[in-house]
Design a protein around this motif. Structure first.
Motif, PDB file in Angstrom:
ATOM      1  N   ASN A  27       1.037  -0.833   0.026  1.00 28.20           N
ATOM      2  CA  ASN A  27       0.070   0.139  -0.005  1.00 28.20           C
ATOM      3  C   ASN A  27       0.855   1.188  -0.172  1.00 28.20           C
ATOM      4  N   CYS A  50       0.979   5.583   0.016  1.00 28.14           N
ATOM      5  CA  CYS A  50       0.448   6.929   0.169  1.00 28.14           C
ATOM      6  C   CYS A  50       1.474   8.155  -0.189  1.00 28.14           C
ATOM      7  N   SER A 106       2.320  12.149   0.268  1.00 24.72           N
ATOM      8  CA  SER A 106       2.006  13.397   0.917  1.00 24.72           C
ATOM      9  C   SER A 106       2.824  14.416   0.804  1.00 24.72           C
ATOM     10  N   LYS A 127      -1.041  17.809   3.231  1.00 24.58           N
ATOM     11  CA  LYS A 127      -1.814  17.470   1.895  1.00 24.58           C
ATOM     12  C   LYS A 127      -1.408  16.190   1.553  1.00 24.58           C
ATOM     13  N   THR A 128      -2.527  15.204   1.398  1.00 24.57           N
ATOM     14  CA  THR A 128      -2.391  13.927   0.667  1.00 24.57           C
ATOM     15  C   THR A 128      -2.484  14.084  -0.816  1.00 24.57           C
ATOM     16  N   HIS A 149      -1.782  11.485  -2.857  1.00 31.11           N
ATOM     17  CA  HIS A 149      -2.292  10.219  -3.579  1.00 31.11           C
ATOM     18  C   HIS A 149      -2.640   9.458  -2.063  1.00 31.11           C
ATOM     19  N   SER A 150      -4.012   9.181  -2.048  1.00 33.56           N
ATOM     20  CA  SER A 150      -4.384   8.312  -1.107  1.00 33.56           C
ATOM     21  C   SER A 150      -3.787   7.120  -1.009  1.00 33.56           C
ATOM     22  N   TRP A 151      -3.904   6.169  -0.162  1.00 31.38           N
ATOM     23  CA  TRP A 151      -3.674   4.708   0.066  1.00 31.38           C
ATOM     24  C   TRP A 151      -4.041   3.796  -1.001  1.00 31.38           C
ATOM     25  N   TYR A 152      -3.261   3.161  -1.805  1.00 31.71           N
ATOM     26  CA  TYR A 152      -3.381   2.403  -2.802  1.00 31.71           C
ATOM     27  C   TYR A 152      -2.801   1.212  -2.812  1.00 31.71           C
ATOM     28  N   ASN A 169       3.067  -0.962   4.236  1.00 31.02           N
ATOM     29  CA  ASN A 169       2.531   0.252   3.902  1.00 31.02           C
ATOM     30  C   ASN A 169       3.637   1.170   3.733  1.00 31.02           C
ATOM     31  N   HIS A 190       4.666   5.104   3.194  1.00 32.47           N
ATOM     32  CA  HIS A 190       4.365   6.425   3.085  1.00 32.47           C
ATOM     33  C   HIS A 190       5.464   7.355   2.624  1.00 32.47           C
TER      34      HIS A 190
END
Length: 141
Positions: A2, A4, A6, A10-11, A13-16, A86, A88
């Protein structure tokens, strides 16, 4: 895994979830992801010139979960196996690159303005100019 992305609070690209196609570093994965080479159907609105500030890996997506900071040069498969699936990406907040890109929209014009005296030849000053000489002067101007 996953992903993300940021910048500041500000995000971008959201979790994908994305597949890991082959052995590469965390930075190589980021570069391929924003260029559309990992998953072309997912449109990521991240500037190609963005710089990574830091990267965090975690086991779970929930708030308050323990995160581990990782180097962008770590192997992605080994890192996700050891610290979590995950990832980030936090991008740098500097606007220097963005402001530089705005100024460089017409690179030829900037080159001519700033370097005219140093690099560009002067136009021809003959009484009669043939067609090649006229073209030469037009290009210089």
């Amino acid at each position: 895994m996953n992903i993300c992305i940021s910048k500041e609070s500000k995000t971008l690209h959201s979790w994908y979830a994305y597949p890991i196609l082959y052995k590469m570093t965390i930075k190589e994965f980021f570069d391929k992801l924003i260029m559309g080479k990992i998953s072309p159907e997912c449109n990521i609105s991240v500037n190609l010139f963005e710089m990574i500030d830091h990267i965090e890996l975690s086991q779970m997506l929930e708030a308050g979960t323990t995160t581990i900071q990782a180097s962008s040069y770590c192997e992605i498969i080994e890192s996700t196996k050891a610290f979590g699936l995950n990832i980030h990406y936090y991008l740098k907040t500097s606007n220097i690159i963005t402001s530089h890109l705005v100024l460089c929209q017409n690179v030829l014009e900037i080159l001519i303005q700033t370097q005219k005296k140093k690099f560009l030849p002067s136009s021809l000053k003959y009484e009669k100019l043939n067609k090649k000489q006229v073209l030469y002067n037009d290009i210089i101007e």
